[in-house]
Write a protein that holds these residues in place. Structure first.
Motif, mmCIF file in Angstrom:
data_model
loop_
_atom_site.group_PDB
_atom_site.id
_atom_site.type_symbol
_atom_site.label_atom_id
_atom_site.label_comp_id
_atom_site.label_asym_id
_atom_site.label_seq_id
_atom_site.Cartn_x
_atom_site.Cartn_y
_atom_site.Cartn_z
ATOM 1 N N ASP A 1 40.351 -45.460 -13.611
ATOM 2 C CA ASP A 1 40.982 -46.774 -13.395
ATOM 3 C C ASP A 1 42.414 -46.648 -12.886
ATOM 4 O O ASP A 1 42.944 -47.584 -12.297
ATOM 5 C CB ASP A 1 41.007 -47.574 -14.713
ATOM 6 N N ASP A 2 43.039 -45.500 -13.130
ATOM 7 C CA ASP A 2 44.470 -45.381 -12.850
ATOM 8 C C ASP A 2 44.779 -44.684 -11.532
ATOM 9 O O ASP A 2 45.926 -44.386 -11.242
ATOM 10 C CB ASP A 2 45.149 -44.604 -13.988
ATOM 11 N N SER B 1 40.059 -40.765 -16.665
ATOM 12 C CA SER B 1 40.100 -42.192 -16.357
ATOM 13 C C SER B 1 40.202 -42.390 -14.854
ATOM 14 O O SER B 1 41.117 -41.879 -14.206
ATOM 15 C CB SER B 1 41.301 -42.845 -17.045
ATOM 16 N N ARG C 1 33.839 -45.847 -17.463
ATOM 17 C CA ARG C 1 34.547 -47.126 -17.342
ATOM 18 C C ARG C 1 34.724 -47.501 -15.875
ATOM 19 O O ARG C 1 34.278 -48.540 -15.430
ATOM 20 C CB ARG C 1 35.920 -47.042 -18.029
ATOM 21 N N GLY C 2 35.370 -46.620 -15.122
ATOM 22 C CA GLY C 2 35.585 -46.891 -13.710
ATOM 23 C C GLY C 2 34.655 -46.056 -12.845
ATOM 24 O O GLY C 2 33.939 -45.169 -13.325
#
Length: 740
Positions: free
Chosen positions: A52-53, A50, A90-91
């Motif tokens: 996004d984090d 991920s 996603r990101g």
């Protein structure tokens, strides 16, 4: 390479240059160090990280797929910038390389790889500048493809100088060498019957599978085995310590009829709780034996631990010995002395006019005492007139002598170094009995792991007459009117004849004199919590807050300050006047955290509450509600509602159960901190074992260790276990366990 063992220096395996970087950056110096440097997590091909984090300034390793590659020439000058956009579906994250256009040959859209670097931000876009990387598509690095094809990808704790794949390459080299030599250099610390009984795989297989698992099932089998190693070896160390303690001689101090304890109990204006009676019985039984008591007394804030400790001290005095109470601060030592003298009355006036027949002297020793008083106190202790001595680390100095030291009570053990506790215990001709008190409730498995050499007593009942405490979070930025209401509530409590505390994380007298010489809080100023630790405004301070309150919302009330840098006489004077009701509001640091007992105090406002730990907030809160009137604790914070800091405060407001709060605290801090603190500050030995989650393993390992040590106390029939124990107990840890 043959004859490889866990003690072999890494220089012999990976070369001098790589070994030096591993040692300097990750403290990995031997083959054993490297093999016990387990992956932090595992990535999977096709399962992207991920993006996004990611947080700015964080060193990260991400698994991602290249989406777009652009070479941008600089305008008006030589050079270019290669921009690579990677995605996890996603990101997105930007990779930037300056004057390295040749990397386009490797970095092609569709390729997947590990990318490592420090997260930065430019034009609101997160990026890694000149990151290290290792591609994983079959057309790129064939060795990487062979290593990672169809397997979980280990991602190791790394550093700016050592990337995860460097660690992985070194681990692979070591594992291959050990396998060629049939793992002869790796011992087996767990006895075969224990492995069979608990269905654990051999250690060589566990080390292979933790670093090169083919599936999640492999990883779980490896972790299960290594978890047992950590639990069992530590419990063997503690079992040996308990066995050694039980073999030491000590002077028995049995209860005596018609003595100080009996006279003291007859004067108590209340009835002991069932818990206090039960714990006292356990302690009295220990004191009556001919080997030293080693007991941990823990319990809720205000559960009456000091009373239980005092009854133990009186028992020792009745038996002809002396007892000392070691407190971490002068304020707490003075408070203990004052409250014990008040509880004992004329029983504390031994040798004085008006003293009771069975009385003894109760003396106080702190570093700031004047010479005449200090000389008299030292004389009283040396000749035995003082049955009870209370003090700070001043009790540990060489010139302090006792006639017959029978019991050492340590309040808040974690605030004292090993050497300090050991120096005090060494003042007895034979080892004195030891009672350790802590006001911070510890979950059972943590107590078993950290204080496993101590028998544990728990006080979980509050004495009759203690009042409930209601706790509320005050979001000062979101709802300023809530803060205004908080000060109104303080005024209302004072109007009813009660008193209040206001607690701040910083002292705030740094800038007295030249403003250019403003002193930042030093790391060893425990009262100056979090000063200058982040980009937020400085923490609120006692001095400024007291002035603000006196001129504003609490104008007209009697307001005083208390903190650790006041002169000792001034601190004692403030506490005496507050206890006597001559101060309405005491603005203080955490110097009031433990032991301070003013039953008329009903309200506490904790400023910047998010800067304190969960257990610390629980301790502070325990200063109110100690009388017949209900207590009120208000946690003031600027942090937004959805933040983890506010979640912590909500947890404190939601329960008065200290054991539950200590679990929350430990889950956030992780037990490595706890074990590091308990084990003389050295790094935690626990890498896969969780003292909160692996209760069953720890409990079972403790029983198995006790059984093995009972049969083979020196581990003569278990050489590999003995070697593993030596590895766990380096010089510092061995000294810690030796001294306790």
């Amino acid at each position: 390479m043959s004859d490889l063992t866990l003690d072999t220096p890494l220089t012999a395996v990976v070369g001098d240059r790589t070994a030096k970087v591993l040692a300097d950056s990750l403290k990995l110096r031997t083959v054993g160090d490297l093999l016990h440097h387990y992956p932090r997590r595992y990535a999977e091909r096709g399962q992207l990280t991920s993006l996004d984090d990611l947080e700015v300034d964080e060193h990260v390793t991400v698994l991602a797929r290249i989406e777009k590659v652009t070479l941008i020439p600089f305008k008006g000058r030589k050079g270019d910038r290669l921009e690579v956009v990677v995605t996890d579906g996603r990101g997105r994250l930007s990779l930037v390389f300056f004057n390295q256009g040749w990397r386009q040959k490797d970095l092609r859209p569709g390729a997947q790889g590990l990318f490592a670097g420090k997260v930065g931000q430019f034009n609101r876009t997160r990026q890694l500048v000149s990151p290290d990387y290792q591609l994983m598509d079959e057309e790129a690095d064939t060795s990487a493809a062979e290593e990672f094809a169809g397997r979980l990808i280990p991602v190791y704790p790394a550093s700016a100088k050592v990337q995860t794949w460097t660690v992985a390459l070194c681990v692979r080299t070591v594992l291959d060498s050990l396998a060629k030599d049939e793992w002869k250099g790796v011992g087996e610390p767990l006895p075969a019957e224990l492995r069979d009984k608990h269905e654990l795989i051999p250690l060589p297989e566990a080390l292979e599978l933790i670093h090169r698992p083919r599936s999640h099932a492999d990883r779980e089998r490896a972790q299960s085995r290594l978890r047992w190693d950590e639990a069992f070896v530590l419990q063997v160390a503690l079992a040996q310590r308990r066995a050694a303690d039980s073999a030491l001689p000590a002077v028995p101090r049995p209860e005596r009829a018609g003595g100080l304890l009996e006279a003291f109990d007859a004067r108590l204006p209340f009835t002991l709780t069932e818990g206090q009676r039960n714990v006292s019985a356990e302690i009295f039984a220990d004191l009556a034996t001919s080997h030293p008591m080693h007991r941990l007394l823990q319990g809720e804030v205000g559960s009456g631990k000091t009373l239980v400790a005092l009854r133990a001290m009186l028992t020792v005095v009745d038996a002809g010995g002396q007892a000392v109470l070691l407190a971490p601060t002068e304020v707490l030592a003075q408070q203990h002395h004052r409250s014990i003298v008040e509880m004992m009355g004329d029983l504390a006036e031994g040798g004085m006019l008006g003293g009771a027949e069975a009385a003894t002297k109760v003396v106080l020793l702190t570093g700031s005492m004047g010479t005449p008083a200090r000389r008299q106190t030292l004389l009283d202790m040396a000749c035995g007139d003082a049955g009870i001595a209370i003090g700070t680390h001043a009790l540990i100095e060489d010139k302090v002598q006792f006639q017959d030291l029978g019991l050492v009570v340590v309040d808040e053990q974690h605030r004292f170094g090993v050497e300090q506790r050991d120096a005090l215990r060494a003042k007895g001709e034979q080892p004195p009995h030891l009672l350790v008190m802590t006001a911070t409730p510890i979950p059972r498995t943590v107590a078993m792991t950290v204080f496993g050499d101590l028998e544990t007593s728990v006080l979980d009942q509050l004495p009759a007459g203690r009042s409930p405490i209601s706790t509320h979070v005050v979001p000062a930025l979101e709802k300023p009117n809530f803060l205004a209401r908080a000060w109104e509530r303080v005024r209302e409590e004072v109007g009813k004849g009660h008193q209040a505390y206001v607690v701040c994380p910083r002292i705030g007298d740094e800038d007295q004199g030249d403003p250019k010489k403003k002193r930042r809080a030093m790391p060893d100023d425990p009262e100056d919590l979090g000063a200058g630790s982040d980009d937020r405004r400085p923490p609120l301070a006692v001095v400024e807050t007291a002035e603000m309150l006196a001129e504003g919302p609490l104008a007209g009330l009697r307001i005083e300050i208390l903190h650790g840098r006041l002169q000792p006489d001034a601190k004692d004077d403030v506490m005496r006047r507050f206890a006597a009701g001559r101060i309405d509001v005491l603005v203080a640091t955490t110097v009031i955290e433990v032991g301070v007992n003013v039953p008329n105090s009903t309200a506490m406002v904790i400023m910047d509450a998010d800067r304190f730990g969960v257990s610390q907030l629980h301790q502070l809160r325990g200063r109110v509600g100690r009388g017949s009137a209900p207590g009120l604790c208000l946690l003031v914070s600027d942090m937004p509602g959805a933040s983890p800091a506010r979640a912590r405060l909500d947890a404190v407001a939601g329960t008065l159960d200290g054991f539950e709060l200590s679990r929350i605290d430990l889950e956030q801090r992780r037990e490595g901190d706890v074990l590091g603190q308990a084990q003389s500050g050295v790094k935690s030995s626990l890498k896969v074992l969780s003292v909160l989650e692996d209760e069953e393993v720890i409990t079972t390992a403790r029983a198995e260790a006790a059984a093995l040590v009972a049969v083979d106390p020196r581990l003569e029939d278990h050489p590999d276990l003995r070697a593993a124990l030596a590895g766990l107990l380096d010089e510092d840890r061995a000294e810690y366990l030796e001294k306790g």
